[in-house]
Scaffold this motif. Structure first.
Motif, PDB file in Angstrom:
ATOM      1  N   ASN A  89       0.837  -1.196   0.000  1.00 21.96           N
ATOM      2  CA  ASN A  89       0.000   0.000   0.000  1.00 21.96           C
ATOM      3  C   ASN A  89       0.872   1.246   0.000  1.00 21.96           C
ATOM      4  OD1 ASN A  89       0.952   0.146   2.589  1.00 21.96           O
ATOM      5  ND2 ASN A  89      -1.036  -0.140   3.601  1.00 21.96           N
ATOM      6  N   THR A  95       0.046  -5.679   1.656  1.00 22.82           N
ATOM      7  CA  THR A  95      -1.344  -5.908   2.057  1.00 22.82           C
ATOM      8  C   THR A  95      -1.972  -7.073   1.314  1.00 22.82           C
ATOM      9  OG1 THR A  95      -2.054  -4.264   0.439  1.00 22.82           O
ATOM     10  CG2 THR A  95      -1.776  -3.504   2.700  1.00 22.82           C
ATOM     11  N   PRO A 107      -9.317  -6.574  -4.010  1.00 24.52           N
ATOM     12  CA  PRO A 107      -9.751  -5.182  -3.858  1.00 24.52           C
ATOM     13  C   PRO A 107      -8.569  -4.321  -3.422  1.00 24.52           C
ATOM     14  CG  PRO A 107     -11.335  -6.655  -2.856  1.00 24.52           C
ATOM     15  CD  PRO A 107     -10.163  -7.502  -3.258  1.00 24.52           C
ATOM     16  N   GLY A 108      -8.438  -3.176  -4.039  1.00 21.34           N
ATOM     17  CA  GLY A 108      -7.356  -2.268  -3.691  1.00 21.34           C
ATOM     18  C   GLY A 108      -6.084  -2.474  -4.491  1.00 21.34           C
ATOM     19  N   THR A 109      -6.065  -3.456  -5.395  1.00 17.74           N
ATOM     20  CA  THR A 109      -4.840  -3.680  -6.171  1.00 17.74           C
ATOM     21  C   THR A 109      -4.929  -2.953  -7.512  1.00 17.74           C
ATOM     22  OG1 THR A 109      -5.758  -5.755  -7.039  1.00 17.74           O
ATOM     23  CG2 THR A 109      -4.306  -5.901  -5.134  1.00 17.74           C
ATOM     24  N   TYR A 202     -10.896  -0.471  -4.038  1.00 12.78           N
ATOM     25  CA  TYR A 202     -11.025  -0.951  -2.655  1.00 12.78           C
ATOM     26  C   TYR A 202     -12.434  -0.701  -2.147  1.00 12.78           C
ATOM     27  CZ  TYR A 202     -10.182  -1.390   2.368  1.00 12.78           C
ATOM     28  OH  TYR A 202     -10.244  -1.770   3.684  1.00 12.78           O
ATOM     29  N   GLU A 203     -12.925   0.503  -2.429  1.00 12.69           N
ATOM     30  CA  GLU A 203     -14.303   0.831  -2.022  1.00 12.69           C
ATOM     31  C   GLU A 203     -15.238   0.454  -3.169  1.00 12.69           C
ATOM     32  OE1 GLU A 203     -15.130   1.755   0.856  1.00 12.69           O
ATOM     33  OE2 GLU A 203     -13.323   2.563   1.760  1.00 12.69           O
ATOM     34  N   ASP A 206     -18.895  -4.378  -1.317  1.00 12.17           N
ATOM     35  CA  ASP A 206     -18.213  -5.239  -0.341  1.00 12.17           C
ATOM     36  C   ASP A 206     -18.753  -6.665  -0.363  1.00 12.17           C
ATOM     37  OD1 ASP A 206     -17.718  -2.705   2.281  1.00 12.17           O
ATOM     38  OD2 ASP A 206     -16.712  -3.083   0.370  1.00 12.17           O
TER      39      ASP A 206
ATOM     40  N   THR B 230     -12.073  -7.014   8.324  1.00 13.73           N
ATOM     41  CA  THR B 230     -12.038  -6.177   7.114  1.00 13.73           C
ATOM     42  C   THR B 230     -10.671  -6.254   6.454  1.00 13.73           C
ATOM     43  OG1 THR B 230     -13.528  -4.643   8.253  1.00 13.73           O
ATOM     44  CG2 THR B 230     -12.488  -3.840   6.240  1.00 13.73           C
ATOM     45  N   GLN B 231     -10.667  -6.338   5.149  1.00  5.45           N
ATOM     46  CA  GLN B 231      -9.402  -6.301   4.425  1.00  5.45           C
ATOM     47  C   GLN B 231      -8.786  -4.915   4.583  1.00  5.45           C
ATOM     48  OE1 GLN B 231      -9.635  -6.693   0.169  1.00  5.45           O
ATOM     49  NE2 GLN B 231      -7.545  -5.976  -0.073  1.00  5.45           N
ATOM     50  N   ASP B 233      -6.626  -1.883   3.260  1.00  5.54           N
ATOM     51  CA  ASP B 233      -6.275  -1.328   1.955  1.00  5.54           C
ATOM     52  C   ASP B 233      -4.760  -1.139   1.847  1.00  5.54           C
ATOM     53  OD1 ASP B 233      -7.235   1.703   0.103  1.00  5.54           O
ATOM     54  OD2 ASP B 233      -6.280  -0.161  -0.532  1.00  5.54           O
TER      55      ASP B 233
END
Lengths: 287, 233
Positions: A89, A95, A107-109, A202-203, A206, B230-231, B233
Protein backbone atom coordinates in the motif's frame (compact mmCIF):
# COMPACT_ATOMS: atom_id res chain seq x y z
CA UNK A 1 17.88 -38.54 -95.86
CA UNK A 2 18.16 -34.78 -96.15
CA UNK A 3 21.40 -33.36 -94.69
CA UNK A 4 19.70 -30.28 -93.28
CA UNK A 5 16.38 -28.54 -92.86
CA UNK A 6 16.96 -26.72 -96.16
CA UNK A 7 17.37 -29.99 -98.06
CA UNK A 8 13.97 -31.20 -96.94
CA UNK A 9 11.07 -31.11 -99.40
CA UNK A 10 9.07 -27.85 -99.13
CA UNK A 11 5.93 -29.53 -97.74
CA UNK A 12 7.97 -31.38 -95.11
CA UNK A 13 9.67 -28.15 -94.08
CA UNK A 14 6.31 -26.43 -93.69
CA UNK A 15 4.89 -29.21 -91.55
CA UNK A 16 8.00 -29.38 -89.41
CA UNK A 17 7.91 -25.62 -88.85
CA UNK A 18 4.25 -25.74 -87.92
CA UNK A 19 4.84 -28.48 -85.38
CA UNK A 20 7.81 -26.56 -83.96
CA UNK A 21 5.66 -23.43 -83.54
CA UNK A 22 3.00 -25.33 -81.69
CA UNK A 23 5.55 -26.94 -79.38
CA UNK A 24 7.12 -23.59 -78.60
CA UNK A 25 3.72 -22.12 -77.97
CA UNK A 26 2.79 -24.87 -75.51
CA UNK A 27 6.14 -24.57 -73.71
CA UNK A 28 5.67 -20.84 -73.51
CA UNK A 29 2.18 -21.12 -72.03
CA UNK A 30 3.31 -23.61 -69.43
CA UNK A 31 6.29 -21.48 -68.44
CA UNK A 32 4.09 -18.41 -68.20
CA UNK A 33 1.57 -20.18 -66.01
CA UNK A 34 4.36 -21.50 -63.79
CA UNK A 35 5.78 -18.04 -63.26
CA UNK A 36 2.37 -16.61 -62.40
CA UNK A 37 1.62 -19.47 -60.00
CA UNK A 38 4.91 -18.97 -58.17
CA UNK A 39 4.16 -15.28 -57.85
CA UNK A 40 0.70 -15.85 -56.44
CA UNK A 41 2.01 -18.44 -53.97
CA UNK A 42 4.63 -15.94 -52.78
CA UNK A 43 1.92 -13.34 -52.29
CA UNK A 44 -0.43 -15.62 -50.39
CA UNK A 45 2.33 -17.12 -48.26
CA UNK A 46 3.63 -13.66 -47.56
CA UNK A 47 0.32 -12.59 -46.06
CA UNK A 48 0.54 -15.31 -43.42
CA UNK A 49 4.25 -15.10 -42.69
CA UNK A 50 4.93 -11.61 -41.43
CA UNK A 51 8.65 -12.19 -41.38
CA UNK A 52 8.62 -13.15 -45.04
CA UNK A 53 9.25 -10.35 -47.40
CA UNK A 54 6.60 -10.11 -50.05
CA UNK A 55 9.10 -9.40 -52.75
CA UNK A 56 7.96 -10.86 -56.02
CA UNK A 57 5.30 -8.44 -56.99
CA UNK A 58 4.70 -5.73 -54.44
CA UNK A 59 8.24 -5.06 -53.31
CA UNK A 60 7.16 -4.07 -49.79
CA UNK A 61 9.01 -4.72 -46.59
CA UNK A 62 6.55 -5.70 -43.88
CA UNK A 63 7.33 -6.24 -40.22
CA UNK A 64 5.28 -5.27 -37.17
CA UNK A 65 6.69 -6.31 -33.81
CA UNK A 66 4.97 -6.06 -30.43
CA UNK A 67 6.96 -6.48 -27.25
CA UNK A 68 7.81 -5.10 -23.85
CA UNK A 69 10.93 -4.25 -21.85
CA UNK A 70 11.68 -7.89 -21.16
CA UNK A 71 10.86 -9.27 -24.59
CA UNK A 72 11.24 -7.00 -27.60
CA UNK A 73 9.06 -9.27 -29.74
CA UNK A 74 6.18 -11.39 -28.52
CA UNK A 75 6.07 -14.94 -29.70
CA UNK A 76 2.72 -16.67 -30.23
CA UNK A 77 0.72 -16.58 -26.96
CA UNK A 78 3.59 -14.87 -25.18
CA UNK A 79 3.38 -15.02 -21.40
CA UNK A 80 3.77 -11.57 -19.93
CA UNK A 81 3.69 -10.18 -16.40
CA UNK A 82 0.72 -7.94 -15.75
CA UNK A 83 -0.35 -9.26 -12.36
CA UNK A 84 1.90 -9.57 -9.29
CA UNK A 85 2.20 -12.02 -6.44
CA UNK A 86 2.29 -9.28 -3.81
CA UNK A 87 1.11 -5.69 -3.53
CA UNK A 88 2.08 -2.96 -1.08
CA UNK A 89 0.00 0.00 0.00
CA UNK A 90 0.96 3.65 0.14
CA UNK A 91 2.79 3.04 3.44
CA UNK A 92 4.86 0.38 1.73
CA UNK A 93 3.24 -2.37 3.78
CA UNK A 94 2.43 -5.63 2.02
CA UNK A 95 -1.34 -5.91 2.06
CA UNK A 96 -1.83 -8.66 -0.52
CA UNK A 97 0.47 -11.66 -0.83
CA UNK A 98 0.10 -14.95 -2.59
CA UNK A 99 0.29 -18.09 -0.48
CA UNK A 100 1.56 -20.25 -3.35
CA UNK A 101 3.42 -17.94 -5.73
CA UNK A 102 0.46 -17.48 -8.06
CA UNK A 103 -0.24 -13.92 -9.17
CA UNK A 104 -3.22 -12.34 -7.44
CA UNK A 105 -5.84 -9.67 -7.79
CA UNK A 106 -7.82 -8.27 -4.87
CA UNK A 107 -9.75 -5.18 -3.86
CA UNK A 108 -7.36 -2.27 -3.69
CA UNK A 109 -4.84 -3.68 -6.17
CA UNK A 110 -3.66 -1.75 -9.21
CA UNK A 111 -1.67 -3.04 -12.15
CA UNK A 112 0.14 -1.31 -14.97
CA UNK A 113 1.75 -2.89 -18.00
CA UNK A 114 3.56 -1.19 -20.84
CA UNK A 115 4.23 -2.61 -24.28
CA UNK A 116 5.42 -1.25 -27.59
CA UNK A 117 4.31 -1.79 -31.16
CA UNK A 118 7.01 -1.19 -33.79
CA UNK A 119 6.05 -0.91 -37.42
CA UNK A 120 9.33 -1.65 -39.17
CA UNK A 121 7.49 -1.82 -42.48
CA UNK A 122 7.90 0.71 -45.23
CA UNK A 123 4.13 1.11 -45.34
CA UNK A 124 1.70 2.46 -42.76
CA UNK A 125 -0.53 0.01 -40.89
CA UNK A 126 -3.93 0.16 -39.25
CA UNK A 127 -3.80 -1.55 -35.88
CA UNK A 128 -6.24 -2.69 -33.28
CA UNK A 129 -5.66 -3.87 -29.71
CA UNK A 130 -8.33 -6.07 -28.18
CA UNK A 131 -8.63 -7.60 -24.74
CA UNK A 132 -10.02 -11.00 -23.97
CA UNK A 133 -10.71 -12.55 -20.57
CA UNK A 134 -11.45 -16.02 -19.32
CA UNK A 135 -12.69 -16.65 -15.79
CA UNK A 136 -12.28 -20.11 -14.29
CA UNK A 137 -13.57 -21.52 -11.06
CA UNK A 138 -11.95 -24.73 -9.95
CA UNK A 139 -10.30 -25.00 -13.35
CA UNK A 140 -13.60 -24.82 -15.23
CA UNK A 141 -14.41 -21.93 -17.53
CA UNK A 142 -17.25 -19.79 -16.30
CA UNK A 143 -19.85 -17.79 -18.16
CA UNK A 144 -20.65 -14.13 -18.46
CA UNK A 145 -22.20 -13.92 -15.00
CA UNK A 146 -18.93 -14.41 -13.17
CA UNK A 147 -17.02 -12.34 -15.74
CA UNK A 148 -19.34 -9.43 -15.07
CA UNK A 149 -19.14 -9.98 -11.30
CA UNK A 150 -15.39 -9.40 -11.39
CA UNK A 151 -15.09 -5.65 -10.73
CA UNK A 152 -11.73 -5.18 -12.49
CA UNK A 153 -11.55 -1.93 -14.42
CA UNK A 154 -9.23 -1.14 -17.30
CA UNK A 155 -7.80 1.73 -19.27
CA UNK A 156 -5.50 1.60 -22.31
CA UNK A 157 -3.53 4.64 -23.39
CA UNK A 158 -1.09 5.31 -26.22
CA UNK A 159 2.21 7.09 -25.78
CA UNK A 160 0.75 10.20 -27.34
CA UNK A 161 -2.03 10.27 -24.73
CA UNK A 162 -4.82 8.87 -26.84
CA UNK A 163 -7.23 6.55 -25.03
CA UNK A 164 -7.98 3.28 -26.75
CA UNK A 165 -10.05 2.12 -23.77
CA UNK A 166 -11.50 4.44 -21.16
CA UNK A 167 -10.91 8.13 -20.81
CA UNK A 168 -8.76 10.52 -18.86
CA UNK A 169 -10.85 10.28 -15.68
CA UNK A 170 -12.69 7.07 -16.37
CA UNK A 171 -11.83 3.42 -16.39
CA UNK A 172 -14.04 0.88 -18.09
CA UNK A 173 -15.17 -2.37 -16.52
CA UNK A 174 -13.02 -5.12 -18.03
CA UNK A 175 -16.03 -7.20 -19.08
CA UNK A 176 -17.28 -4.18 -21.06
CA UNK A 177 -13.86 -3.33 -22.54
CA UNK A 178 -13.73 -6.55 -24.53
CA UNK A 179 -16.02 -5.08 -27.16
CA UNK A 180 -14.22 -1.79 -27.48
CA UNK A 181 -12.43 -1.87 -30.81
CA UNK A 182 -10.67 1.31 -31.83
CA UNK A 183 -8.39 1.33 -34.89
CA UNK A 184 -5.46 3.68 -35.09
CA UNK A 185 -2.69 4.38 -37.57
CA UNK A 186 0.96 3.53 -37.11
CA UNK A 187 3.06 5.10 -39.82
CA UNK A 188 5.84 3.42 -41.76
CA UNK A 189 8.96 2.86 -39.66
CA UNK A 190 7.22 4.17 -36.56
CA UNK A 191 6.43 2.92 -33.07
CA UNK A 192 4.05 3.63 -30.25
CA UNK A 193 4.05 2.67 -26.57
CA UNK A 194 0.89 1.55 -24.80
CA UNK A 195 0.02 1.58 -21.11
CA UNK A 196 -2.53 -0.90 -19.87
CA UNK A 197 -3.91 -0.03 -16.43
CA UNK A 198 -6.04 -2.38 -14.38
CA UNK A 199 -7.62 -1.64 -11.02
CA UNK A 200 -9.92 -3.28 -8.51
CA UNK A 201 -11.38 -0.50 -6.39
CA UNK A 202 -11.02 -0.95 -2.65
CA UNK A 203 -14.30 0.83 -2.02
CA UNK A 204 -16.92 -0.98 -4.01
CA UNK A 205 -19.52 -3.66 -3.57
CA UNK A 206 -18.21 -5.24 -0.34
CA UNK A 207 -20.67 -8.10 -0.48
CA UNK A 208 -19.65 -9.00 -4.03
CA UNK A 209 -15.95 -8.64 -3.27
CA UNK A 210 -16.24 -10.86 -0.19
CA UNK A 211 -18.20 -13.43 -2.16
CA UNK A 212 -15.48 -13.58 -4.83
CA UNK A 213 -12.79 -13.91 -2.17
CA UNK A 214 -14.68 -16.74 -0.48
CA UNK A 215 -15.21 -18.47 -3.82
CA UNK A 216 -11.50 -18.29 -4.49
CA UNK A 217 -10.68 -19.64 -1.03
CA UNK A 218 -12.94 -22.57 -1.71
CA UNK A 219 -12.22 -23.41 -5.34
CA UNK A 220 -9.64 -21.01 -6.83
CA UNK A 221 -11.19 -18.28 -8.92
CA UNK A 222 -8.80 -17.32 -11.70
CA UNK A 223 -8.74 -14.77 -14.47
CA UNK A 224 -6.79 -15.05 -17.74
CA UNK A 225 -6.22 -11.87 -19.67
CA UNK A 226 -5.22 -11.83 -23.34
CA UNK A 227 -3.90 -8.79 -25.19
CA UNK A 228 -4.54 -9.32 -28.91
CA UNK A 229 -2.82 -7.01 -31.37
CA UNK A 230 -3.79 -6.92 -35.00
CA UNK A 231 -2.23 -4.88 -37.80
CA UNK A 232 -2.95 -4.64 -41.49
CA UNK A 233 -1.70 -2.46 -44.29
CA UNK A 234 -3.20 0.98 -44.37
CA UNK A 235 -4.87 1.86 -47.69
CA UNK A 236 -2.58 4.88 -47.73
CA UNK A 237 1.01 3.63 -47.30
CA UNK A 238 2.11 7.17 -46.48
CA UNK A 239 -0.35 7.60 -43.57
CA UNK A 240 1.19 9.04 -40.42
CA UNK A 241 0.91 7.87 -36.82
CA UNK A 242 3.14 7.09 -33.85
CA UNK A 243 6.76 8.12 -33.45
CA UNK A 244 9.27 7.75 -36.27
CA UNK A 245 12.00 5.18 -35.74
CA UNK A 246 15.38 6.68 -36.43
CA UNK A 247 16.48 3.96 -38.84
CA UNK A 248 18.77 3.99 -41.85
CA UNK A 249 17.15 3.62 -45.24
CA UNK A 250 17.49 0.07 -46.55
CA UNK A 251 17.94 -0.93 -50.16
CA UNK A 252 14.94 -2.05 -52.10
CA UNK A 253 13.64 -5.40 -50.96
CA UNK A 254 13.83 -8.26 -53.46
CA UNK A 255 16.09 -6.29 -55.77
CA UNK A 256 17.26 -8.00 -58.89
CA UNK A 257 15.34 -11.23 -58.32
CA UNK A 258 12.11 -9.33 -58.32
CA UNK A 259 12.92 -7.49 -61.56
CA UNK A 260 14.14 -10.60 -63.30
CA UNK A 261 10.90 -12.30 -62.42
CA UNK A 262 8.86 -9.35 -63.72
CA UNK A 263 10.91 -9.25 -66.91
CA UNK A 264 10.53 -12.97 -67.54
CA UNK A 265 6.80 -12.67 -67.02
CA UNK A 266 6.48 -9.82 -69.51
CA UNK A 267 8.75 -11.37 -72.11
CA UNK A 268 6.87 -14.64 -71.95
CA UNK A 269 3.57 -12.85 -72.22
CA UNK A 270 4.79 -10.87 -75.24
CA UNK A 271 6.22 -13.93 -76.94
CA UNK A 272 3.00 -15.83 -76.36
CA UNK A 273 0.94 -13.01 -77.80
CA UNK A 274 3.17 -12.82 -80.86
CA UNK A 275 2.96 -16.57 -81.33
CA UNK A 276 -0.82 -16.41 -81.23
CA UNK A 277 -0.81 -13.47 -83.63
CA UNK A 278 1.60 -15.28 -85.96
CA UNK A 279 -0.52 -18.43 -86.04
CA UNK A 280 -3.74 -16.53 -86.61
CA UNK A 281 -2.06 -14.54 -89.34
CA UNK A 282 -0.91 -17.75 -91.04
CA UNK A 283 -4.39 -19.16 -90.81
CA UNK A 284 -5.89 -16.04 -92.40
CA UNK A 285 -3.33 -16.17 -95.22
CA UNK A 286 -4.48 -19.68 -96.06
CA UNK A 287 -8.08 -18.45 -96.28
CA UNK B 1 -3.62 -9.35 -96.30
CA UNK B 2 -1.10 -6.64 -95.35
CA UNK B 3 -3.92 -4.73 -93.74
CA UNK B 4 -4.91 -7.83 -91.79
CA UNK B 5 -1.26 -8.41 -90.67
CA UNK B 6 -1.02 -4.84 -89.45
CA UNK B 7 -4.27 -5.23 -87.58
CA UNK B 8 -3.06 -8.31 -85.80
CA UNK B 9 0.21 -6.75 -84.80
CA UNK B 10 -1.69 -3.75 -83.43
CA UNK B 11 -3.91 -6.08 -81.46
CA UNK B 12 -0.84 -7.96 -80.22
CA UNK B 13 0.79 -4.72 -79.10
CA UNK B 14 -2.36 -3.66 -77.32
CA UNK B 15 -2.51 -6.98 -75.53
CA UNK B 16 1.09 -6.60 -74.35
CA UNK B 17 0.26 -3.20 -72.90
CA UNK B 18 -2.81 -4.58 -71.17
CA UNK B 19 -0.71 -7.37 -69.77
CA UNK B 20 1.82 -4.91 -68.36
CA UNK B 21 -0.88 -2.72 -66.83
CA UNK B 22 -2.78 -5.65 -65.31
CA UNK B 23 0.43 -7.02 -63.76
CA UNK B 24 0.85 -3.83 -61.76
CA UNK B 25 -2.82 -3.79 -60.78
CA UNK B 26 -2.76 -7.42 -59.67
CA UNK B 27 0.34 -6.73 -57.66
CA UNK B 28 -1.24 -3.95 -55.63
CA UNK B 29 -4.66 -5.61 -55.31
CA UNK B 30 -3.39 -8.92 -53.98
CA UNK B 31 -0.77 -7.53 -51.67
CA UNK B 32 -2.27 -6.82 -48.22
CA UNK B 33 -0.08 -7.58 -45.29
CA UNK B 34 -1.82 -8.76 -42.12
CA UNK B 35 -0.32 -9.79 -38.82
CA UNK B 36 -1.40 -10.43 -35.27
CA UNK B 37 0.12 -11.22 -31.88
CA UNK B 38 -1.31 -12.35 -28.57
CA UNK B 39 0.15 -12.05 -25.09
CA UNK B 40 -1.41 -13.50 -21.99
CA UNK B 41 -1.22 -13.44 -18.22
CA UNK B 42 -3.39 -14.88 -15.49
CA UNK B 43 -4.10 -14.24 -11.84
CA UNK B 44 -6.16 -15.69 -9.04
CA UNK B 45 -8.55 -13.71 -6.91
CA UNK B 46 -6.88 -13.41 -3.53
CA UNK B 47 -8.40 -15.81 -1.04
CA UNK B 48 -10.59 -14.45 1.71
CA UNK B 49 -12.52 -17.28 3.35
CA UNK B 50 -12.76 -15.72 6.82
CA UNK B 51 -15.47 -17.36 8.89
CA UNK B 52 -17.14 -15.95 11.98
CA UNK B 53 -18.93 -18.53 14.03
CA UNK B 54 -21.17 -17.87 16.98
CA UNK B 55 -22.26 -20.80 19.05
CA UNK B 56 -25.88 -20.08 19.59
CA UNK B 57 -27.55 -17.08 21.09
CA UNK B 58 -27.93 -18.42 24.62
CA UNK B 59 -25.90 -16.04 26.74
CA UNK B 60 -29.06 -15.57 28.84
CA UNK B 61 -31.66 -18.28 29.39
CA UNK B 62 -35.14 -18.57 30.84
CA UNK B 63 -34.16 -21.26 33.35
CA UNK B 64 -31.05 -22.28 35.24
CA UNK B 65 -30.09 -25.51 36.98
CA UNK B 66 -29.44 -25.51 40.69
CA UNK B 67 -26.00 -25.86 42.23
CA UNK B 68 -27.46 -26.84 45.59
CA UNK B 69 -27.33 -30.59 46.02
CA UNK B 70 -29.58 -30.32 49.05
CA UNK B 71 -32.35 -28.95 46.87
CA UNK B 72 -34.56 -31.63 45.40
CA UNK B 73 -35.54 -29.75 42.29
CA UNK B 74 -33.42 -29.47 39.14
CA UNK B 75 -33.96 -25.79 38.48
CA UNK B 76 -33.17 -22.96 40.82
CA UNK B 77 -34.34 -20.16 38.53
CA UNK B 78 -37.15 -20.25 35.98
CA UNK B 79 -38.78 -17.41 34.11
CA UNK B 80 -42.51 -16.99 34.39
CA UNK B 81 -42.54 -16.53 30.63
CA UNK B 82 -40.78 -18.92 28.31
CA UNK B 83 -40.21 -16.10 25.89
CA UNK B 84 -38.38 -13.96 28.42
CA UNK B 85 -34.86 -14.72 29.62
CA UNK B 86 -33.98 -13.93 33.22
CA UNK B 87 -30.96 -13.40 35.44
CA UNK B 88 -30.76 -13.83 39.19
CA UNK B 89 -28.16 -14.19 41.94
CA UNK B 90 -26.28 -17.43 41.35
CA UNK B 91 -26.93 -17.56 37.60
CA UNK B 92 -24.33 -17.39 34.87
CA UNK B 93 -24.02 -17.91 31.17
CA UNK B 94 -21.57 -17.79 28.29
CA UNK B 95 -21.36 -17.80 24.56
CA UNK B 96 -18.49 -18.72 22.30
CA UNK B 97 -17.53 -17.13 19.03
CA UNK B 98 -14.60 -17.84 16.76
CA UNK B 99 -12.79 -16.23 13.88
CA UNK B 100 -11.19 -18.61 11.39
CA UNK B 101 -9.48 -18.31 8.03
CA UNK B 102 -6.21 -17.62 6.27
CA UNK B 103 -6.82 -14.70 3.92
CA UNK B 104 -4.19 -13.73 1.37
CA UNK B 105 -4.81 -10.10 2.21
CA UNK B 106 -3.99 -8.11 5.30
CA UNK B 107 -6.96 -8.06 7.67
CA UNK B 108 -8.19 -6.04 10.58
CA UNK B 109 -10.34 -7.59 13.31
CA UNK B 110 -12.56 -5.29 15.26
CA UNK B 111 -14.82 -6.30 18.14
CA UNK B 112 -17.45 -3.77 19.02
CA UNK B 113 -19.43 -4.24 22.18
CA UNK B 114 -22.35 -1.97 22.74
CA UNK B 115 -23.71 -2.28 26.26
CA UNK B 116 -27.19 -1.03 25.58
CA UNK B 117 -28.59 -1.68 29.07
CA UNK B 118 -27.17 -3.09 32.29
CA UNK B 119 -28.88 -4.01 35.52
CA UNK B 120 -28.10 -1.32 38.06
CA UNK B 121 -29.26 -0.24 41.50
CA UNK B 122 -28.25 3.36 42.11
CA UNK B 123 -26.18 4.30 45.14
CA UNK B 124 -28.06 5.31 48.21
CA UNK B 125 -30.35 2.34 48.15
CA UNK B 126 -30.02 -0.79 50.27
CA UNK B 127 -26.97 0.71 51.97
CA UNK B 128 -25.07 1.15 48.72
CA UNK B 129 -22.42 3.82 48.57
CA UNK B 130 -21.99 3.49 44.83
CA UNK B 131 -23.99 2.19 41.87
CA UNK B 132 -24.37 -1.57 42.02
CA UNK B 133 -24.03 -3.63 38.82
CA UNK B 134 -24.59 -7.23 39.84
CA UNK B 135 -23.58 -8.80 36.53
CA UNK B 136 -19.86 -9.26 35.87
CA UNK B 137 -18.88 -9.87 32.24
CA UNK B 138 -15.64 -11.55 31.13
CA UNK B 139 -14.15 -11.85 27.66
CA UNK B 140 -11.35 -14.37 27.25
CA UNK B 141 -9.56 -16.14 24.45
CA UNK B 142 -9.74 -19.90 24.76
CA UNK B 143 -8.18 -21.09 21.48
CA UNK B 144 -5.54 -19.81 19.12
CA UNK B 145 -4.11 -21.25 15.88
CA UNK B 146 -2.18 -23.78 17.91
CA UNK B 147 -5.30 -25.17 19.51
CA UNK B 148 -6.91 -24.93 22.93
CA UNK B 149 -4.97 -22.66 25.24
CA UNK B 150 -3.83 -24.28 28.49
CA UNK B 151 -4.71 -21.11 30.32
CA UNK B 152 -7.32 -18.98 28.58
CA UNK B 153 -6.29 -15.36 28.31
CA UNK B 154 -8.66 -13.00 30.09
CA UNK B 155 -8.93 -9.99 27.85
CA UNK B 156 -11.45 -7.93 29.80
CA UNK B 157 -13.58 -8.35 32.92
CA UNK B 158 -16.08 -5.98 34.50
CA UNK B 159 -19.47 -4.40 34.07
CA UNK B 160 -21.10 -4.05 30.70
CA UNK B 161 -19.97 -0.44 30.52
CA UNK B 162 -16.41 -1.38 31.40
CA UNK B 163 -16.36 -4.10 28.72
CA UNK B 164 -17.75 -1.64 26.23
CA UNK B 165 -15.08 0.91 27.10
CA UNK B 166 -12.32 -1.68 26.95
CA UNK B 167 -13.40 -2.93 23.56
CA UNK B 168 -14.01 0.54 22.16
CA UNK B 169 -10.53 0.65 20.68
CA UNK B 170 -10.03 -3.05 20.18
CA UNK B 171 -8.60 -3.48 16.73
CA UNK B 172 -5.94 -5.93 15.60
CA UNK B 173 -4.17 -6.03 12.25
CA UNK B 174 -2.90 -9.20 10.67
CA UNK B 175 -0.51 -9.62 7.73
CA UNK B 176 -1.56 -11.60 4.66
CA UNK B 177 -1.58 -15.37 5.12
CA UNK B 178 -1.82 -15.14 8.91
CA UNK B 179 -3.72 -18.13 10.23
CA UNK B 180 -6.72 -16.61 11.94
CA UNK B 181 -7.98 -19.27 14.30
CA UNK B 182 -9.13 -17.73 17.54
CA UNK B 183 -11.96 -18.66 19.80
CA UNK B 184 -13.33 -16.30 22.40
CA UNK B 185 -15.74 -16.79 25.25
CA UNK B 186 -17.99 -14.06 26.54
CA UNK B 187 -19.41 -14.98 29.94
CA UNK B 188 -21.33 -13.30 32.74
CA UNK B 189 -22.14 -14.15 36.32
CA UNK B 190 -24.34 -12.82 39.08
CA UNK B 191 -22.52 -13.97 42.19
CA UNK B 192 -24.70 -15.87 44.64
CA UNK B 193 -22.51 -14.91 47.56
CA UNK B 194 -21.62 -11.22 47.32
CA UNK B 195 -20.59 -9.72 50.62
CA UNK B 196 -22.88 -6.89 51.66
CA UNK B 197 -24.98 -7.09 48.56
CA UNK B 198 -27.83 -9.36 49.71
CA UNK B 199 -30.08 -6.40 50.46
CA UNK B 200 -29.34 -4.87 47.09
CA UNK B 201 -30.02 -8.19 45.30
CA UNK B 202 -33.29 -8.54 47.17
CA UNK B 203 -34.35 -4.97 46.35
CA UNK B 204 -33.70 -5.58 42.65
CA UNK B 205 -35.88 -8.68 42.81
CA UNK B 206 -38.66 -6.71 44.52
CA UNK B 207 -38.44 -3.95 41.92
CA UNK B 208 -38.94 -6.34 39.01
CA UNK B 209 -41.76 -8.06 40.94
CA UNK B 210 -43.47 -4.70 41.28
CA UNK B 211 -43.13 -4.64 45.05
CA UNK B 212 -40.75 -1.68 45.13
CA UNK B 213 -39.86 1.36 43.12
CA UNK B 214 -36.43 2.97 42.95
CA UNK B 215 -35.67 5.90 40.74
CA UNK B 216 -32.85 5.18 38.32
CA UNK B 217 -32.91 1.43 38.83
CA UNK B 218 -32.56 -0.70 35.68
CA UNK B 219 -33.74 -4.29 35.76
CA UNK B 220 -32.84 -5.37 32.23
CA UNK B 221 -29.64 -6.20 30.47
CA UNK B 222 -29.09 -5.88 26.74
CA UNK B 223 -26.01 -5.75 24.57
CA UNK B 224 -24.91 -5.83 20.95
CA UNK B 225 -21.78 -7.68 19.98
CA UNK B 226 -20.33 -6.98 16.56
CA UNK B 227 -17.27 -8.67 15.12
CA UNK B 228 -15.91 -7.32 11.86
CA UNK B 229 -13.02 -8.62 9.83
CA UNK B 230 -12.04 -6.18 7.11
CA UNK B 231 -9.40 -6.30 4.42
CA UNK B 232 -6.81 -3.60 4.93
CA UNK B 233 -6.27 -1.33 1.95
Amino acid sequence: MPDSFVDMPRETRRQSRKAWVWIMLMVNIVFLLLLMTLGIIALRAGNYLPETDIVFIVGKKTDVAVGDGEKPRWEANEEITVFETRYANGDNRITVESSDGEALIAPGTNMEYQFTMCNNSNVAVLYEIDLDMLVKLGGEAQGKELEEALPLQVRLTTGSGEYLIGEKDRFVRLSDALVVKKRLVLGAESFDTFTLELAWAYEGDDQNDTHLGDLSAEKNLTLSLDIDTFAEEHPDPEAVGGVKIDAKKETEIGGSIRWVWMLLLMINTAVMIFYVSFLMNKRLQKW
Amino acid sequence: MKIMKNKFFKIASLMIMLCLISTCAIGTTFAKYVTGDTATDSARVAKWGVRLEMQGDDLFRNEYATDDSAYAGSLSVKSSSTSEDVVAPGTKGSTVFSIKGTPEVAANIKIEFDGVKDIVLPAGNAGLTEDYHPLVFTLKQTHDYQGEMATPTVLFSGTLAQIEAALANFSANYAPNTILDSTYELSWEWAFENAGKDAADTLLGDIIAGEATVAGAVTEVEYDLSITVTQID
